[in-house]
Design a protein around this motif. Structure first.
Motif, PDB file in Angstrom:
ATOM      1  N   THR A  97      58.084   6.567  42.472  1.00 45.85           N
ATOM      2  CA  THR A  97      59.226   5.945  41.793  1.00 45.85           C
ATOM      3  C   THR A  97      59.761   6.863  40.701  1.00 45.85           C
ATOM      4  O   THR A  97      59.028   7.697  40.155  1.00 45.85           O
ATOM      5  CB  THR A  97      58.821   4.613  41.132  1.00 45.85           C
ATOM      6  N   PRO A  98      61.026   6.709  40.337  1.00 41.61           N
ATOM      7  CA  PRO A  98      61.586   7.473  39.221  1.00 41.61           C
ATOM      8  C   PRO A  98      60.813   7.243  37.922  1.00 41.61           C
ATOM      9  O   PRO A  98      60.657   8.163  37.113  1.00 41.61           O
ATOM     10  CB  PRO A  98      63.021   6.965  39.128  1.00 41.61           C
ATOM     11  N   ALA A  99      60.329   6.018  37.707  1.00 42.11           N
ATOM     12  CA  ALA A  99      59.569   5.727  36.495  1.00 42.11           C
ATOM     13  C   ALA A  99      58.297   6.554  36.436  1.00 42.11           C
ATOM     14  O   ALA A  99      57.885   7.023  35.363  1.00 42.11           O
ATOM     15  CB  ALA A  99      59.238   4.236  36.414  1.00 42.11           C
ATOM     16  N   GLN A 100      57.655   6.752  37.584  1.00 40.49           N
ATOM     17  CA  GLN A 100      56.462   7.595  37.616  1.00 40.49           C
ATOM     18  C   GLN A 100      56.819   9.053  37.357  1.00 40.49           C
ATOM     19  O   GLN A 100      56.036   9.778  36.746  1.00 40.49           O
ATOM     20  CB  GLN A 100      55.753   7.455  38.960  1.00 40.49           C
ATOM     21  N   VAL A 101      57.987   9.471  37.808  1.00 42.00           N
ATOM     22  CA  VAL A 101      58.446  10.832  37.498  1.00 42.00           C
ATOM     23  C   VAL A 101      58.552  10.986  35.984  1.00 42.00           C
ATOM     24  O   VAL A 101      58.083  11.980  35.407  1.00 42.00           O
ATOM     25  CB  VAL A 101      59.809  11.131  38.163  1.00 42.00           C
ATOM     26  N   ASP A 102      59.159  10.000  35.330  1.00 43.75           N
ATOM     27  CA  ASP A 102      59.302  10.039  33.876  1.00 43.75           C
ATOM     28  C   ASP A 102      57.939  10.162  33.195  1.00 43.75           C
ATOM     29  O   ASP A 102      57.756  10.978  32.280  1.00 43.75           O
ATOM     30  CB  ASP A 102      60.005   8.778  33.374  1.00 43.75           C
ATOM     31  N   ALA A 103      56.984   9.342  33.653  1.00 45.49           N
ATOM     32  CA  ALA A 103      55.650   9.346  33.051  1.00 45.49           C
ATOM     33  C   ALA A 103      54.944  10.674  33.292  1.00 45.49           C
ATOM     34  O   ALA A 103      54.276  11.209  32.396  1.00 45.49           O
ATOM     35  CB  ALA A 103      54.822   8.198  33.611  1.00 45.49           C
ATOM     36  N   ALA A 104      55.099  11.216  34.487  1.00 42.46           N
ATOM     37  CA  ALA A 104      54.443  12.473  34.830  1.00 42.46           C
ATOM     38  C   ALA A 104      54.991  13.619  33.990  1.00 42.46           C
ATOM     39  O   ALA A 104      54.239  14.442  33.453  1.00 42.46           O
ATOM     40  CB  ALA A 104      54.624  12.773  36.322  1.00 42.46           C
ATOM     41  N   VAL A 105      56.305  13.678  33.872  1.00 40.27           N
ATOM     42  CA  VAL A 105      56.934  14.754  33.111  1.00 40.27           C
ATOM     43  C   VAL A 105      56.597  14.631  31.630  1.00 40.27           C
ATOM     44  O   VAL A 105      56.324  15.624  30.947  1.00 40.27           O
ATOM     45  CB  VAL A 105      58.459  14.749  33.330  1.00 40.27           C
ATOM     46  N   GLU A 106      56.590  13.407  31.132  1.00 33.07           N
ATOM     47  CA  GLU A 106      56.234  13.193  29.734  1.00 33.07           C
ATOM     48  C   GLU A 106      54.806  13.662  29.455  1.00 33.07           C
ATOM     49  O   GLU A 106      54.505  14.194  28.380  1.00 33.07           O
ATOM     50  CB  GLU A 106      56.361  11.715  29.370  1.00 33.07           C
ATOM     51  N   ALA A 107      53.943  13.507  30.461  1.00 32.01           N
ATOM     52  CA  ALA A 107      52.549  13.926  30.306  1.00 32.01           C
ATOM     53  C   ALA A 107      52.383  15.437  30.377  1.00 32.01           C
ATOM     54  O   ALA A 107      51.381  15.980  29.912  1.00 32.01           O
ATOM     55  CB  ALA A 107      51.684  13.262  31.372  1.00 32.01           C
ATOM     56  N   GLY A 108      53.361  16.118  30.980  1.00 29.65           N
ATOM     57  CA  GLY A 108      53.279  17.568  31.060  1.00 29.65           C
ATOM     58  C   GLY A 108      53.242  18.133  32.461  1.00 29.65           C
ATOM     59  O   GLY A 108      52.996  19.335  32.650  1.00 29.65           O
ATOM     60  N   ALA A 109      53.505  17.299  33.482  1.00 28.49           N
ATOM     61  CA  ALA A 109      53.510  17.785  34.859  1.00 28.49           C
ATOM     62  C   ALA A 109      54.628  18.794  35.069  1.00 28.49           C
ATOM     63  O   ALA A 109      55.761  18.582  34.635  1.00 28.49           O
ATOM     64  CB  ALA A 109      53.671  16.616  35.824  1.00 28.49           C
ATOM     65  N   ARG A 110      54.295  19.882  35.760  1.00 26.35           N
ATOM     66  CA  ARG A 110      55.282  20.933  36.037  1.00 26.35           C
ATOM     67  C   ARG A 110      55.890  20.798  37.430  1.00 26.35           C
ATOM     68  O   ARG A 110      56.885  21.447  37.739  1.00 26.35           O
ATOM     69  CB  ARG A 110      54.615  22.301  35.905  1.00 26.35           C
ATOM     70  N   PHE A 111      55.265  19.988  38.280  1.00 31.56           N
ATOM     71  CA  PHE A 111      55.824  19.696  39.598  1.00 31.56           C
ATOM     72  C   PHE A 111      55.400  18.291  39.991  1.00 31.56           C
ATOM     73  O   PHE A 111      54.438  17.736  39.447  1.00 31.56           O
ATOM     74  CB  PHE A 111      55.412  20.730  40.651  1.00 31.56           C
ATOM     75  N   VAL A 112      56.140  17.705  40.936  1.00 27.33           N
ATOM     76  CA  VAL A 112      55.909  16.318  41.338  1.00 27.33           C
ATOM     77  C   VAL A 112      55.811  16.253  42.857  1.00 27.33           C
ATOM     78  O   VAL A 112      56.683  16.761  43.567  1.00 27.33           O
ATOM     79  CB  VAL A 112      57.057  15.408  40.842  1.00 27.33           C
ATOM     80  N   VAL A 113      54.753  15.619  43.343  1.00 25.43           N
ATOM     81  CA  VAL A 113      54.499  15.522  44.772  1.00 25.43           C
ATOM     82  C   VAL A 113      54.553  14.056  45.192  1.00 25.43           C
ATOM     83  O   VAL A 113      53.974  13.194  44.541  1.00 25.43           O
ATOM     84  CB  VAL A 113      53.118  16.112  45.133  1.00 25.43           C
ATOM     85  N   SER A 114      55.245  13.790  46.298  1.00 26.37           N
ATOM     86  CA  SER A 114      55.365  12.432  46.807  1.00 26.37           C
ATOM     87  C   SER A 114      54.822  12.352  48.232  1.00 26.37           C
ATOM     88  O   SER A 114      54.937  13.313  48.992  1.00 26.37           O
ATOM     89  CB  SER A 114      56.827  11.979  46.815  1.00 26.37           C
TER      90      SER A 114
END
Length: 207
Positions: A70-87
């Motif tokens: 979800t977009p909300a999880q993207v927000d949480a991941a990026v806020e935490a410091g994730a440099r890439f996102v896998v779905s």
């Protein structure tokens, strides 16, 4: 911004499930010591966001978030410091949110239809998942024929023995898997074992 070159350079992406964020720093050290300074931390546990934050702050590895749906999880991941996102699958909303944040998106796609949907969003690197039950390396090779512009990161059901078959394909940038980062070993604090498994996987991928 992370680019596909990161995956092509390492050839392997450890898929990590962390039940305790306190394991984040020693795991980062174990991955780096084994020669694989990259990790996909899955959003499958309550500790995931904190673990990503701790690994990102600790340094030594490029950390991304996995199982993002979800977009909300993207927000949480990026806020935490994730440099890439896998779905696990393809979501235009997730891909677009990643672009808004300026982070690399690696969405899942296992069929021609899903790949065409990805291409419509200008996505040319996809996660082939679940690889082991979706035709394996032969399926990736078959999909590569009509979609020569697409690169794949197969994940799911891959182990030390089967990884080589995927990595031999020109269209495969890297292979994702958890065989070198066993959940039980991490939970037990067996980080020396993790380093050994990672080093063995790195050596095998280089052959």
């Amino acid at each position: 911004m992370i680019t596909p070159d990161l995956f092509a350079r390492h050839r392997l992406v450890p898929v990590v499930v962390l039940d305790d964020a306190a394991s984040a720093e020693p795991l980062a050290d174990a991955l780096a010591a084994g020669g694989l300074p990259i990790a996909e931390v899955t959003f499958r546990t309550d500790a995931a966001a904190e673990a990503i934050a701790r690994m990102a702050a600790h340094g030594g590895v490029t950390v991304g978030a996995g199982t993002v749906t979800t977009p909300a999880q993207v927000d949480a991941a990026v806020e935490a410091g994730a440099r890439f996102v896998v779905s696990p699958g393809f979501s235009a909303a997730v891909v677009r949110r990643c672009r808004e944040h300026g982070v690399f998106a690696l969405p899942g796609a296992t069929t021609a239809t899903e790949i065409m949907t990805a291409l419509a969003e200008d996505v040319t690197v996809v996660k082939f998942f679940p690889a082991g039950t979706s035709g394996g390396a032969p399926a990736v090779a078959a999909l590569s024929a009509p979609f020569a512009q697409v690169s794949f990161v197969p994940t799911g059901g891959i182990d030390a023995e089967s990884a080589a078959g995927y990595l031999a394909l020109p269209s495969v940038l890297a292979v994702g898997g958890s065989w070198m980062v066993p959940r039980k070993a991490i939970a037990a604090g067996e980080f020396g074992r993790v380093t050994d498994l990672v080093a063995a996987a790195v050596a095998a991928a280089a052959r």
